[in-house]
Design a protein around this motif. Structure first.
Motif, PDB file in Angstrom:
ATOM      1  N   THR A   1      55.853  45.390  44.204  1.00  0.00           N
ATOM      2  CA  THR A   1      55.986  46.833  44.829  1.00  0.00           C
ATOM      3  C   THR A   1      55.250  47.102  46.252  1.00  0.00           C
ATOM      4  N   GLY A   2      54.426  46.017  46.521  1.00  0.00           N
ATOM      5  CA  GLY A   2      53.402  46.352  47.626  1.00  0.00           C
ATOM      6  C   GLY A   2      52.439  45.251  47.446  1.00  0.00           C
ATOM      7  N   GLU A   3      51.178  45.658  47.608  1.00  0.00           N
ATOM      8  CA  GLU A   3      49.982  44.871  47.350  1.00  0.00           C
ATOM      9  C   GLU A   3      48.979  45.434  46.548  1.00  0.00           C
ATOM     10  N   GLU A   4      48.042  44.423  46.094  1.00  0.00           N
ATOM     11  CA  GLU A   4      46.811  44.999  45.452  1.00  0.00           C
ATOM     12  C   GLU A   4      45.654  44.109  45.888  1.00  0.00           C
ATOM     13  N   THR A   5      44.220  44.803  45.390  1.00  0.00           N
ATOM     14  CA  THR A   5      43.409  43.983  45.789  1.00  0.00           C
ATOM     15  C   THR A   5      42.488  43.746  44.631  1.00  0.00           C
ATOM     16  N   LEU A   6      42.019  42.294  44.239  1.00  0.00           N
ATOM     17  CA  LEU A   6      41.662  41.962  43.169  1.00  0.00           C
ATOM     18  C   LEU A   6      40.159  41.418  43.468  1.00  0.00           C
ATOM     19  N   GLU A   7      39.029  41.924  42.613  1.00  0.00           N
ATOM     20  CA  GLU A   7      37.808  41.209  42.965  1.00  0.00           C
ATOM     21  C   GLU A   7      37.342  40.455  41.746  1.00  0.00           C
ATOM     22  N   MET A   8      37.003  39.215  41.938  1.00  0.00           N
ATOM     23  CA  MET A   8      36.644  38.387  40.701  1.00  0.00           C
ATOM     24  C   MET A   8      35.393  37.587  41.102  1.00  0.00           C
ATOM     25  N   ASN A   9      34.716  37.147  40.086  1.00  0.00           N
ATOM     26  CA  ASN A   9      33.501  36.144  40.074  1.00  0.00           C
ATOM     27  C   ASN A   9      34.151  34.682  40.363  1.00  0.00           C
ATOM     28  N   LEU A  10      33.380  33.967  41.110  1.00  0.00           N
ATOM     29  CA  LEU A  10      33.721  32.638  41.113  1.00  0.00           C
ATOM     30  C   LEU A  10      33.175  31.966  40.073  1.00  0.00           C
ATOM     31  N   PRO A  11      33.583  30.551  39.575  1.00  0.00           N
ATOM     32  CA  PRO A  11      34.781  29.989  40.163  1.00  0.00           C
ATOM     33  C   PRO A  11      36.140  30.780  39.856  1.00  0.00           C
ATOM     34  N   ALA A  12      36.899  30.545  40.545  1.00  0.00           N
ATOM     35  CA  ALA A  12      38.444  31.005  40.607  1.00  0.00           C
ATOM     36  C   ALA A  12      39.397  30.087  41.184  1.00  0.00           C
ATOM     37  N   ILE A  13      40.492  30.685  40.777  1.00  0.00           N
ATOM     38  CA  ILE A  13      41.798  29.945  41.341  1.00  0.00           C
ATOM     39  C   ILE A  13      42.602  31.081  42.406  1.00  0.00           C
ATOM     40  N   VAL A  14      42.948  30.647  43.440  1.00  0.00           N
ATOM     41  CA  VAL A  14      43.635  31.449  44.473  1.00  0.00           C
ATOM     42  C   VAL A  14      44.884  30.643  45.014  1.00  0.00           C
ATOM     43  N   THR A  15      46.062  31.188  44.759  1.00  0.00           N
ATOM     44  CA  THR A  15      47.053  30.843  45.285  1.00  0.00           C
ATOM     45  C   THR A  15      47.870  31.526  46.392  1.00  0.00           C
ATOM     46  N   THR A  16      48.179  30.867  47.481  1.00  0.00           N
ATOM     47  CA  THR A  16      48.428  31.515  48.907  1.00  0.00           C
ATOM     48  C   THR A  16      49.896  31.653  48.842  1.00  0.00           C
ATOM     49  N   ASP A  17      50.235  32.808  49.608  1.00  0.00           N
ATOM     50  CA  ASP A  17      51.442  33.351  49.976  1.00  0.00           C
ATOM     51  C   ASP A  17      51.640  33.187  51.644  1.00  0.00           C
ATOM     52  N   LEU A  18      52.816  33.272  52.093  1.00  0.00           N
ATOM     53  CA  LEU A  18      53.150  32.896  53.384  1.00  0.00           C
ATOM     54  C   LEU A  18      52.098  33.552  54.375  1.00  0.00           C
TER      55      LEU A  18
END
Ligand SMILES: Cc1cc2nc3c(=O)[nH]c(=O)nc-3n(C[C@H](O)[C@H](O)[C@H](O)COP(=O)(O)OP(=O)(O)OC[C@H]3O[C@@H](n4cnc5c(N)ncnc54)[C@H](O)[C@@H]3O)c2cc1C
Ligand SMILES: Nc1ncnc2c1ncn2[C@@H]1O[C@H](COP(=O)(O)O)[C@@H](O)[C@H]1O
Lengths: 245, 299
Positions: free
Chosen positions: A161-178
């Motif tokens: 529906t739009g976008e959101e912002t997440l905050e997380m501690n590392l280590p983490a996994i991020v997958t990329t969009d275009l």
């Protein structure tokens, strides 16, 4: 700080491909291969983070046959520091791929794994999330913005529906969009320099498993040949004739 | 014993899951993560978690997985949200996962699009459970079928990942995945204001949704959640009008299930004409307003 980036060798996303005549798979004769476009975005993002913070080390990894060296070299040319190929020509399902990369994560101890959201051949959109679950790490999929700061990641991600912002501690996994970035053009010096960067090959950590077997690949039935109309009135009449209103 | 857990992130996904559950043909329960009053689709049990805003995937996975014991199939409607959550559950369950199922051939045999929708793959899955996302457009539409009242359950939330901001756009227009009519625009729409006026205005006049190509989204002509295609929304309206859209494989991957595709393009050789049911060569800035006027009040 270390960033691991996964790079998959896939059929050139702009190539026209068709099934093998016996339906046993995709006909790849004469088809070019390239790095998965979403993975190139992941490599680009890692390199941009390194440009801001030079202590970052980038390791590009892939699972597949020797031919995947070509895509790893591309990642090195873009700016990765070293590459690891888990060499195997066996069939892996997504969970088995995730397990192999998890074993590598345990050996390499990255603070962040950057990956494509999906491979453009299999269109699965699974491996990153599976790895995060196996590792017990937080994740942000469909990332369109990534900010790293002492031990945390702040990720803007695209949603239905739009976008959101997440905050997380590392280590983490991020997958990329275009829309995370536009990968750079690789200049010749980068390609030459990449030849001397380390590319290590290692065997898989366990035997290949695939719970998902492809039994048939078919072309999508073509839509019936379309009709060109010469005027808007004709178009409206055609729509009405099709019972649309 | 074969048994499906249909996981719905909100109540609208329950109705969307009806056709898939019928096609699979095994007894099923529903796990409704947020909202109440799901559609009556014939589930034996409905478990309502009442989560409100569904938290980030890593915050509820343990709680959800705890509800999934004893099921041979776990499935959700394909969406960015289900794709975010379900692979984590599959990993915990040691399960195979199949994305974007469009046909159920047997309890362990499914068809799905691959390589930007250019081909259909049939897969056979071994082992249980099987985790899946499915595209509702491939399955029968919802018809009421009776459902037991929902039992409330509690899904514990861990707050490892914090949601610090969210923006939902969209306004009054129907959702792309539910709209009966979609009008999409591509790169020639120039800027956000023009897109909203020409494409948005047309959409409103036919009570439809507005869609966009990646080129339009990348050039900030349209917001990202309007992107239709391989890496955007997969749509299946009765009528899809593509204006100033070249017809790339990636865009077509998202609209193949539309009943009627209309293309308006200034270039008679644009690839979209090969896949459109009705094509009109012309300037969209001339054709769309005229078409809008002539369709007024018809939808
Ligand atoms: C991995 C990957 C994933 C992708 N995923 C998607 C996706 O999900 N969705 C998507 O859409 N794309 C996707 N793409 C991009 C896709 O390949 C195309 O680049 C994109 O769809 C082109 O958008 P377009 O048709 O708006 O632009 P263009 O290709 O530039 O076409 C514009 C068209 O408008 C016509 N035109 C110009 N002026 C007028 C006028 N006045 N009136 C009428 N017609 C006019 C032109 O003749 C042309 O045909 C993806 C690409 C990759 C590599
Ligand atoms: N064999 C592989 N080698 C390298 N990366 C892979 C491989 N398979 C999957 N990946 C990564 O996992 C992401 C998601 O893939 P998938 O779940 O298959 O759509 C891709 O963008 C890649 O980054």
């Amino acid at each position: 700080m270390k960033i691991m980036v996964t790079v998959k060798r896939v059929i050139d996303p702009y190539a026209k491909v068709r099934p093998l005549s016996d339906g046993s798979g995709v006909d790849t004769t004469g088809v070019k291969f390239d790095a998965n476009p979403f993975d190139e975005i992941a490599v680009e993002e890692a390199v941009r983070q390194k440009e801001k913070n030079p202590v970052i080390e980038i390791v590009a990894v892939s699972l597949g046959g020797t031919e995947c060296e070509e895509q790893l070299r591309k990642a090195l040319a873009m700016g990765a520091d070293k590459a690891v190929l888990i060499e195997s020509s066996e069939n892996y399902d997504t969970l088995a791929v995730a397990e192999e990369f998890v074993a590598l994560v345990k050996a390499e101890s990255p603070d962040l794994v950057l990956m494509g959201k999906q491979s453009t051949d299999g269109d699965n959109n699974q491996v990153g999330q599976m790895m995060a679950a196996l590792l017990g790490w937080p994740q942000a999929t469909f990332a369109s913005k990534l900010e790293l700061a002492d031990g945390t990641a702040r990720v803007t991600r695209e949603t239905d529906t739009g976008e959101e912002t997440l905050e997380m501690n590392l280590p983490a996994i991020v997958t990329t969009d275009l829309r995370l970035n536009e990968p750079r053009y690789i200049a010749l010096p980068g390609i030459i320099k990449a030849r001397s960067k380390p590319l290590e090959k290692r065997p898989p950590s366990s035997t290949a498993t695939s719970r998902v077997k492809t039994v048939k690949v078919e072309a999508v039935p073509a839509r019936s040949a379309g009709k060109k109309v010469g005027s808007v009135d004709e178009l409206v009449a055609e729509l009405s004739a099709r019972g649309l209103f | 014993m074969a048994r499906l857990m249909l996981v719905a992130f909100d109540p609208s996904e329950v109705a969307l899951g009806h056709g898939f559950a019928s096609a699979l043909g095994i007894p099923f329960d529903v796990l409704l993560l947020s909202g109440a009053d799901p559609a009556e689709i014939g589930a034996e049990r409905t478990l309502a978690a009442n989560l409100g805003d569904v938290p980030p995937a890593d915050s509820i996975e343990d709680g959800v997985v705890a509800q999934l014991g004893g099921y041979s199939h776990i499935a959700s409607v394909s969406s960015m949200r289900s794709k975010d959550h379900l692979p984590r559950w599959a990993a915990h369950l040691g399960a195979a996962m199949v994305t974007d199922v469009i046909v159920v051939e047997a309890e362990n045999r499914f068809r799905r699009p691959i390589v930007a929708g250019s081909m259909i793959e049939t897969v056979e899955v071994s082992g249980s459970p099987i985790v899946m996302t499915f595209r509702p457009s491939g399955f029968a539409k919802f018809s009421p079928n009776g459902t037991a009242a929902a039992d409330s359950i509690t899904i514990p939330i861990t707050d490892r990942t914090r949601r610090v901001g969210a923006s939902a756009r969209g306004g009054a227009r129907p959702d792309l995945t539910a709209a009966k009519v979609i009008v999409s625009g591509g790169r020639p729409l120039k800027d956000a204001e023009t897109f909203e006026r020409v494409i948005g205005g047309f959409a409103d006049s036919v009570h439809g949704a507005a869609g966009a190509t990646r080129a339009a989204v990348d050039s900030h002509i349209a917001p990202n959640e309007l992107q239709v295609g391989q890496t955007g929304k997969i749509v299946a309206p009765d009528l899809y009008i593509a204006a100033g859209v070249s017809g790339s494989t990636q865009h077509m991957a998202g609209i193949k299930d539309s009943k009627t595709i209309v293309a308006v393009n200034i270039d008679p050789d644009a690839p979209i004409f090969e896949n459109a049911d009705l094509g009109m060569v012309g300037d969209l800035f001339v054709v769309l307003p005229e078409l809008q006027a002539k369709l007024a009040g018809k939808f």
